[in-house]
Motif scaffolding. Structure first.
Motif, short mmCIF file in Angstrom:
data_model
loop_
_atom_site.label_atom_id
_atom_site.label_comp_id
_atom_site.label_asym_id
_atom_site.label_seq_id
_atom_site.Cartn_x
_atom_site.Cartn_y
_atom_site.Cartn_z
N PRO A 124 0.79 -1.24 0.00
CA PRO A 124 0.00 0.00 0.00
C PRO A 124 0.81 1.28 0.00
O PRO A 124 0.46 2.24 -0.69
CB PRO A 124 -0.82 -0.11 1.30
N GLY A 125 1.91 1.32 0.77
CA GLY A 125 2.67 2.57 0.91
C GLY A 125 3.15 3.12 -0.42
O GLY A 125 3.14 4.33 -0.64
N THR A 126 3.55 2.23 -1.33
CA THR A 126 4.12 2.68 -2.61
C THR A 126 3.08 3.47 -3.42
O THR A 126 3.36 4.57 -3.91
CB THR A 126 4.60 1.46 -3.42
N VAL A 127 1.88 2.92 -3.51
CA VAL A 127 0.87 3.61 -4.33
C VAL A 127 0.33 4.83 -3.58
O VAL A 127 0.01 5.86 -4.20
CB VAL A 127 -0.21 2.61 -4.82
N LEU A 128 0.31 4.78 -2.26
CA LEU A 128 -0.14 5.97 -1.50
C LEU A 128 0.81 7.15 -1.72
O LEU A 128 0.40 8.31 -1.65
CB LEU A 128 -0.25 5.64 -0.01
N LEU A 129 2.08 6.86 -2.00
CA LEU A 129 3.04 7.96 -2.23
C LEU A 129 2.68 8.76 -3.48
O LEU A 129 2.87 9.98 -3.51
CB LEU A 129 4.47 7.41 -2.36
N ILE A 130 2.17 8.09 -4.53
CA ILE A 130 1.83 8.90 -5.72
C ILE A 130 0.55 9.71 -5.50
O ILE A 130 0.21 10.59 -6.28
CB ILE A 130 1.77 8.08 -7.04
N VAL A 209 3.75 13.57 -14.28
CA VAL A 209 4.06 12.17 -13.97
C VAL A 209 4.34 12.04 -12.48
O VAL A 209 4.97 12.92 -11.88
CB VAL A 209 5.34 11.72 -14.73
N ARG A 210 3.88 10.95 -11.89
CA ARG A 210 4.26 10.63 -10.52
C ARG A 210 4.75 9.18 -10.50
O ARG A 210 4.09 8.31 -11.09
CB ARG A 210 3.07 10.79 -9.57
N LEU A 211 5.86 8.93 -9.84
CA LEU A 211 6.42 7.59 -9.82
C LEU A 211 6.86 7.23 -8.39
O LEU A 211 7.39 8.09 -7.67
CB LEU A 211 7.67 7.50 -10.71
N ALA A 212 6.65 5.98 -8.01
CA ALA A 212 7.15 5.51 -6.71
C ALA A 212 7.56 4.05 -6.82
O ALA A 212 7.03 3.31 -7.64
CB ALA A 212 6.07 5.68 -5.64
N VAL A 213 8.54 3.69 -6.00
CA VAL A 213 9.04 2.30 -5.99
C VAL A 213 9.09 1.81 -4.55
O VAL A 213 9.54 2.52 -3.65
CB VAL A 213 10.47 2.22 -6.59
N GLY A 214 8.65 0.58 -4.35
CA GLY A 214 8.76 -0.05 -3.03
C GLY A 214 9.47 -1.38 -3.12
O GLY A 214 9.61 -1.94 -4.21
N LYS A 219 12.86 1.53 2.18
CA LYS A 219 11.49 2.06 2.34
C LYS A 219 10.97 2.48 0.96
O LYS A 219 11.77 2.69 0.03
CB LYS A 219 11.47 3.26 3.29
N ALA A 220 9.66 2.63 0.86
CA ALA A 220 9.07 3.07 -0.41
C ALA A 220 9.51 4.52 -0.67
O ALA A 220 9.62 5.32 0.25
CB ALA A 220 7.55 2.99 -0.32
N GLU A 221 9.77 4.82 -1.94
CA GLU A 221 10.30 6.15 -2.30
C GLU A 221 9.56 6.74 -3.48
O GLU A 221 9.25 6.03 -4.44
CB GLU A 221 11.77 6.03 -2.74
N ARG A 222 9.32 8.04 -3.46
CA ARG A 222 8.88 8.79 -4.65
C ARG A 222 10.11 9.09 -5.49
O ARG A 222 11.17 9.39 -4.94
CB ARG A 222 8.25 10.11 -4.23
N LEU A 223 9.99 9.04 -6.80
CA LEU A 223 11.15 9.27 -7.68
C LEU A 223 11.05 10.66 -8.31
O LEU A 223 10.89 10.81 -9.53
CB LEU A 223 11.19 8.19 -8.77
N ALA A 251 21.42 4.79 -6.34
CA ALA A 251 21.78 5.69 -5.24
C ALA A 251 20.59 5.92 -4.30
O ALA A 251 20.74 5.99 -3.08
CB ALA A 251 22.26 7.02 -5.81
N LEU A 252 19.39 6.01 -4.88
CA LEU A 252 18.21 6.29 -4.05
C LEU A 252 17.75 5.05 -3.29
O LEU A 252 17.40 5.12 -2.11
CB LEU A 252 17.07 6.79 -4.95
N LEU A 253 17.74 3.89 -3.98
CA LEU A 253 17.11 2.70 -3.40
C LEU A 253 18.10 1.82 -2.63
O LEU A 253 17.69 1.02 -1.80
CB LEU A 253 16.42 1.88 -4.49
#
Ligand SMILES: Cc1cc2nc3c(=O)[nH]c(=O)nc-3n(C[C@H](O)[C@H](O)[C@H](O)COP(=O)(O)OP(=O)(O)OC[C@H]3O[C@@H](n4cnc5c(N)ncnc54)[C@H](O)[C@@H]3O)c2cc1C
Length: 290
Positions: A124-130, A209-214, A219-223, A251-253
């Motif tokens: 859930p957290g990943t999609v909630l970020l967008i 555009v909104r992007l997120a990866v978990g 932790k889940a991150e917005r890109l 670097a981010l993940l």
């Protein structure tokens, strides 16, 4: 075997917070128990007292308030997957909820428990970020609100402090015209990789555009940086940019080699799945099929 536990069942947030203050480290908040009981049973956690928050009525509500969906922390994954309001307001989030584990876990586990536990292998957290979601946290001094992005600190770590109860998750709609999509890979029940994309297309170009990866990182991150690079591109150009941005993603993940795959494999699949999710978002997005 579980050792003997005392169960408290407060009916207000104030009582729950008071119990946390009274018993300190001896007590744990208990919602669905999907995580907590496993940890206790396997001896990874000790507790003498469980504070069951499910009797607090306000934590079970789902409602819409000035365009923002408000979800009580004790709403289960199954309720979210099935809710007509969630499906209409945030279809990709409803879809992500429908992908959590299996129907037994979805009936037991709550959104609040999922976010508060912050296992990196969560949906859930990943999609909630967008959605630019926020959380409302309560304790004896009152309530405070913070963006979900700030709530997630690290693996199993959140901004919750002793005495805090996660009360509510605020989910604004995506911008008008933007569609969302969530895609995941899984080898076991929990996701190995989850990505969320939101796309607003105008004249064949990605206007927003909104992007997120978990799952790949702690932790889940917005890109956000990638979002800026892709803005104004068409879908094909955007996919090429995504595939070429391994260093930014690394670097981010900070992916690591583990039983689920090598760090390189995870990065490669992140690029592929982001492209697929973006493509799906430029079409109709995804949703739970009735
Ligand atoms: C077999 C299995 C498969 C799973 N697969 C997936 C999956 O595919 N995708 C996915 O996303 N998740 C998955 N999960 C995780 C599942 O979604 C979570 O276990 C569940 O949502 C946690 O919610 P809960 O209510 O059971 O939390 P609990 O187990 O009751 O609590 C978890 C933690 O959160 C704290 N807590 C609970 N409620 C609050 C609150 N209101 N305020 C502050 N702290 C609180 C507790 O003290 C505890 O530390 C899986 C779990 C299992 C057991």
């Amino acid at each position: 075997m579980l050792s003997q536990l005392k169960l408290l069942q407060p009916t207000t947030v104030r009582e729950a917070s008071q119990a946390l203050a009274d018993y300190g480290e001896k007590a744990k908040l208990y919602a669905g128990g999907a995580e907590l009981l496993l940890l206790l049973r396997n001896g990874f956690l000790n507790s003498e007292i469980l504070i069951d928050v499910k009797k607090i009525e306000s934590l079970h509500r789902i409602g819409l308030d000035n365009g923002v969906m408000r979800i009580g922390a004790c709403v289960t994954h199954r309720e979210l997957e099935q809710s007509a309001l969630v499906r209409a307001h945030a279809p990709a989030f409803a879809y992500a909820e429908s992908q959590v584990a299996n129907v037994r876990v979805r009936n037991q586990g709550t959104l609040g428990g999922n976010l508060a536990f912050n296992d990196p292998h969560s949906d859930p957290g990943t999609v909630l970020l967008i959605h630019d979601a926020a959380v409302v946290i309560g304790n004896q001094s009152g309530n405070r609100r913070m963006p979900l992005k700030q709530f997630f600190l690290d693996v199993y770590a959140t901004a919750l402090e002793p005495g805090d109860v996660l009360l509510e998750i605020e989910v604004p709609a995506l911008p008008v015209g933007m569609k969302g999509a969530y895609l995941r890979l899984h080898r076991y029940q929990r996701p190995t990789l989850g990505v969320a994309a939101g796309a607003l297309v105008s004249g064949g170009m990605l206007e927003e555009v909104r992007l997120a990866v978990g799952c790949v990182g702690p932790k889940a991150e917005r890109l956000s940086e990638l979002e800026r690079k892709i803005k104004g591109a068409n879908l094909n150009e955007a996919k090429q940019i995504l595939a070429a941005e391994k260093n930014y993603l690394r670097a981010l993940l900070r992916p690591v080699d583990d039983l689920l795959g090598t760090a390189e494999y995870k990065l490669y699949m992140t690029g592929v799945l982001l492209g697929d999710a973006l493509e799906q978002a430029t079409q109709n997005g995804n949703y739970v099929k009735s």
